[in-house]
Design a protein around this motif. Sequence first.
Motif, PDB file in Angstrom:
ATOM      1  N   GLN A  52      -7.017 -21.952 -27.109  1.00 27.01           N
ATOM      2  CA  GLN A  52      -8.029 -20.925 -26.964  1.00 27.01           C
ATOM      3  C   GLN A  52      -7.794 -20.240 -25.632  1.00 27.01           C
ATOM      4  OE1 GLN A  52     -12.102 -22.267 -26.569  1.00 27.01           O
ATOM      5  NE2 GLN A  52     -11.476 -24.226 -25.712  1.00 27.01           N
ATOM      6  N   TYR A  53      -8.354 -19.044 -25.477  1.00 27.38           N
ATOM      7  CA  TYR A  53      -8.083 -18.234 -24.297  1.00 27.38           C
ATOM      8  C   TYR A  53      -9.375 -17.890 -23.564  1.00 27.38           C
ATOM      9  CZ  TYR A  53      -3.573 -17.340 -26.586  1.00 27.38           C
ATOM     10  OH  TYR A  53      -2.350 -17.479 -27.189  1.00 27.38           O
ATOM     11  N   PHE A  54      -9.320 -18.019 -22.239  1.00 31.62           N
ATOM     12  CA  PHE A  54     -10.385 -17.521 -21.379  1.00 31.62           C
ATOM     13  C   PHE A  54      -9.923 -16.189 -20.821  1.00 31.62           C
ATOM     14  CE2 PHE A  54     -12.235 -16.919 -17.161  1.00 31.62           C
ATOM     15  CZ  PHE A  54     -13.599 -17.017 -17.461  1.00 31.62           C
ATOM     16  N   VAL A  55     -10.777 -15.163 -20.941  1.00 32.26           N
ATOM     17  CA  VAL A  55     -10.401 -13.818 -20.521  1.00 32.26           C
ATOM     18  C   VAL A  55     -10.750 -13.620 -19.042  1.00 32.26           C
ATOM     19  CG1 VAL A  55     -10.622 -11.345 -20.971  1.00 32.26           C
ATOM     20  CG2 VAL A  55     -10.863 -12.987 -22.868  1.00 32.26           C
ATOM     21  N   ALA A  56      -9.723 -13.539 -18.196  1.00 36.86           N
ATOM     22  CA  ALA A  56      -9.934 -13.259 -16.778  1.00 36.86           C
ATOM     23  C   ALA A  56     -10.035 -11.756 -16.547  1.00 36.86           C
ATOM     24  CB  ALA A  56      -8.813 -13.843 -15.935  1.00 36.86           C
ATOM     25  N   ASP A  57      -9.341 -10.992 -17.401  1.00 41.76           N
ATOM     26  CA  ASP A  57      -9.396  -9.536 -17.310  1.00 41.76           C
ATOM     27  C   ASP A  57      -8.894  -8.951 -18.620  1.00 41.76           C
ATOM     28  OD1 ASP A  57     -10.007  -7.222 -15.830  1.00 41.76           O
ATOM     29  OD2 ASP A  57      -7.894  -6.891 -15.368  1.00 41.76           O
ATOM     30  N   GLY A  58      -9.487  -7.818 -19.023  1.00 43.59           N
ATOM     31  CA  GLY A  58      -9.037  -7.152 -20.234  1.00 43.59           C
ATOM     32  C   GLY A  58     -10.074  -7.203 -21.345  1.00 43.59           C
ATOM     33  N   CYS A  59      -9.666  -6.726 -22.511  1.00 42.23           N
ATOM     34  CA  CYS A  59     -10.535  -6.701 -23.688  1.00 42.23           C
ATOM     35  C   CYS A  59      -9.688  -7.007 -24.912  1.00 42.23           C
ATOM     36  CB  CYS A  59     -11.191  -5.324 -23.830  1.00 42.23           C
ATOM     37  SG  CYS A  59     -12.278  -5.144 -25.266  1.00 42.23           S
ATOM     38  N   LEU A  60     -10.171  -7.933 -25.754  1.00 35.96           N
ATOM     39  CA  LEU A  60      -9.451  -8.338 -26.957  1.00 35.96           C
ATOM     40  C   LEU A  60     -10.394  -8.348 -28.147  1.00 35.96           C
ATOM     41  CD1 LEU A  60      -8.615 -10.424 -24.383  1.00 35.96           C
ATOM     42  CD2 LEU A  60      -6.792 -10.967 -26.013  1.00 35.96           C
ATOM     43  N   ARG A  61      -9.816  -8.463 -29.321  1.00 32.19           N
ATOM     44  CA  ARG A  61     -10.642  -8.613 -30.526  1.00 32.19           C
ATOM     45  C   ARG A  61      -9.959  -9.558 -31.493  1.00 32.19           C
ATOM     46  NH1 ARG A  61      -9.734  -4.590 -35.416  1.00 32.19           N
ATOM     47  NH2 ARG A  61      -7.556  -4.020 -35.091  1.00 32.19           N
ATOM     48  N   THR A  62     -10.760 -10.244 -32.302  1.00 31.15           N
ATOM     49  CA  THR A  62     -10.245 -10.963 -33.460  1.00 31.15           C
ATOM     50  C   THR A  62     -10.579 -10.132 -34.688  1.00 31.15           C
ATOM     51  OG1 THR A  62     -12.300 -12.234 -33.712  1.00 31.15           O
ATOM     52  CG2 THR A  62     -10.526 -13.264 -32.455  1.00 31.15           C
ATOM     53  N   TYR A  63      -9.655 -10.111 -35.642  1.00 30.67           N
ATOM     54  CA  TYR A  63      -9.925  -9.339 -36.854  1.00 30.67           C
ATOM     55  C   TYR A  63      -9.230  -9.975 -38.058  1.00 30.67           C
ATOM     56  CZ  TYR A  63      -5.289  -7.182 -36.244  1.00 30.67           C
ATOM     57  OH  TYR A  63      -3.939  -6.969 -36.105  1.00 30.67           O
ATOM     58  N   LEU A  64      -9.807  -9.699 -39.195  1.00 31.10           N
ATOM     59  CA  LEU A  64      -9.312 -10.172 -40.483  1.00 31.10           C
ATOM     60  C   LEU A  64      -8.811  -8.973 -41.267  1.00 31.10           C
ATOM     61  CD1 LEU A  64      -9.324 -12.464 -42.790  1.00 31.10           C
ATOM     62  CD2 LEU A  64     -11.552 -11.518 -43.402  1.00 31.10           C
ATOM     63  N   ILE A  65      -7.699  -9.134 -41.965  1.00 24.09           N
ATOM     64  CA  ILE A  65      -7.212  -8.086 -42.860  1.00 24.09           C
ATOM     65  C   ILE A  65      -7.461  -8.549 -44.292  1.00 24.09           C
ATOM     66  CG2 ILE A  65      -5.236  -6.727 -43.613  1.00 24.09           C
ATOM     67  CD1 ILE A  65      -4.009  -7.113 -40.871  1.00 24.09           C
ATOM     68  N   SER A  66      -8.263  -7.791 -45.021  1.00 22.02           N
ATOM     69  CA  SER A  66      -8.599  -8.157 -46.402  1.00 22.02           C
ATOM     70  C   SER A  66      -7.401  -7.924 -47.314  1.00 22.02           C
ATOM     71  CB  SER A  66      -9.793  -7.339 -46.892  1.00 22.02           C
ATOM     72  OG  SER A  66      -9.420  -5.975 -47.025  1.00 22.02           O
ATOM     73  N   LYS A  67      -7.518  -8.392 -48.541  1.00 25.42           N
ATOM     74  CA  LYS A  67      -6.427  -8.225 -49.509  1.00 25.42           C
ATOM     75  C   LYS A  67      -6.137  -6.756 -49.782  1.00 25.42           C
ATOM     76  CE  LYS A  67      -7.046 -12.672 -51.858  1.00 25.42           C
ATOM     77  NZ  LYS A  67      -7.402 -13.352 -53.140  1.00 25.42           N
ATOM     78  N   SER A  68      -7.152  -5.917 -49.608  1.00 23.97           N
ATOM     79  CA  SER A  68      -6.956  -4.484 -49.828  1.00 23.97           C
ATOM     80  C   SER A  68      -6.362  -3.786 -48.608  1.00 23.97           C
ATOM     81  CB  SER A  68      -8.295  -3.819 -50.178  1.00 23.97           C
ATOM     82  OG  SER A  68      -9.199  -3.916 -49.080  1.00 23.97           O
ATOM     83  N   GLY A  69      -6.164  -4.553 -47.515  1.00 25.01           N
ATOM     84  CA  GLY A  69      -5.573  -3.990 -46.314  1.00 25.01           C
ATOM     85  C   GLY A  69      -6.579  -3.475 -45.301  1.00 25.01           C
ATOM     86  N   LYS A  70      -7.866  -3.668 -45.572  1.00 25.40           N
ATOM     87  CA  LYS A  70      -8.902  -3.191 -44.661  1.00 25.40           C
ATOM     88  C   LYS A  70      -9.113  -4.201 -43.536  1.00 25.40           C
ATOM     89  CE  LYS A  70     -13.713  -1.582 -44.592  1.00 25.40           C
ATOM     90  NZ  LYS A  70     -14.940  -1.365 -45.400  1.00 25.40           N
ATOM     91  N   GLU A  71      -9.281  -3.669 -42.313  1.00 27.35           N
ATOM     92  CA  GLU A  71      -9.519  -4.520 -41.156  1.00 27.35           C
ATOM     93  C   GLU A  71     -11.016  -4.769 -40.959  1.00 27.35           C
ATOM     94  OE1 GLU A  71      -7.761  -3.128 -37.555  1.00 27.35           O
ATOM     95  OE2 GLU A  71      -5.720  -3.157 -38.361  1.00 27.35           O
ATOM     96  N   HIS A  72     -11.348  -6.007 -40.618  1.00 25.58           N
ATOM     97  CA  HIS A  72     -12.726  -6.383 -40.308  1.00 25.58           C
ATOM     98  C   HIS A  72     -12.739  -7.060 -38.945  1.00 25.58           C
ATOM     99  CE1 HIS A  72     -14.025  -5.646 -44.494  1.00 25.58           C
ATOM    100  NE2 HIS A  72     -12.830  -6.133 -44.803  1.00 25.58           N
ATOM    101  N   THR A  73     -13.286  -6.377 -37.935  1.00 22.60           N
ATOM    102  CA  THR A  73     -13.357  -6.957 -36.593  1.00 22.60           C
ATOM    103  C   THR A  73     -14.452  -8.011 -36.553  1.00 22.60           C
ATOM    104  OG1 THR A  73     -12.526  -4.943 -35.556  1.00 22.60           O
ATOM    105  CG2 THR A  73     -13.749  -6.472 -34.142  1.00 22.60           C
TER     106      THR A  73
END
Length: 198
Positions: A52-73
């Motif tokens: 796992q990561y601790f963010v010291a600086d910056g901005c990140l996101r986790t996201y899922l890609i559905s079977k249809s190719g759509k991204e879900h943050t």
Amino acid sequence: MPKATSIVYQIYHDKQLSFTEAEIDFIEKKYRKVTFKKGEIILHAGEKVDCQYFVADGCLRTYLISKSGKEHTIQFAIKGWWISDYIGFFSGTDAALNIECLEDATLYKVSRSDVEDIFNQIPKTERFIRKKLERSFVSLQKRILANLSQTAKERYLNFTHDYPNVEQSVKNYHIASYLGITTESLSRIRKEISFTHS
């Protein structure tokens, strides 16, 4: 005198907690500083989740890609936050999520076994992390309830409250995918809010 500027005090930011030099050195040896550029994917779905990561600086996101190719943050993470695919991290399964850097990022990564070593050696850290996990669980349930019961505008207002420093760092489609709406709907909501406050 303990090193108050140590990364340890960024991770365990609690005025009630203090550490000896030996404890700081022990914890610091368990974390590895890593840097990534904007746009880099630091975890791909299907990969083993070993840290796992601790963010010291910056901005990140986790996201899922559905079977249809759509991204879900699923989550954003900014300075002082943690990020990982937690299903994979805690259960030992492969990642279902991707992690993307939305800005250049400085992170501190730690494995689950090293977290356990820290807990065993320095029990006060386990109490601190447990409290953070409890707050995260409450936040997750609130988000589920909001998605089931609130309007898109209410969810957007919650987002700006929960992530006050994120909006300028991310693209509109990232926010829209987090809220479960289209970018067009997001624009309409913003115009409506702007008109109300003008």
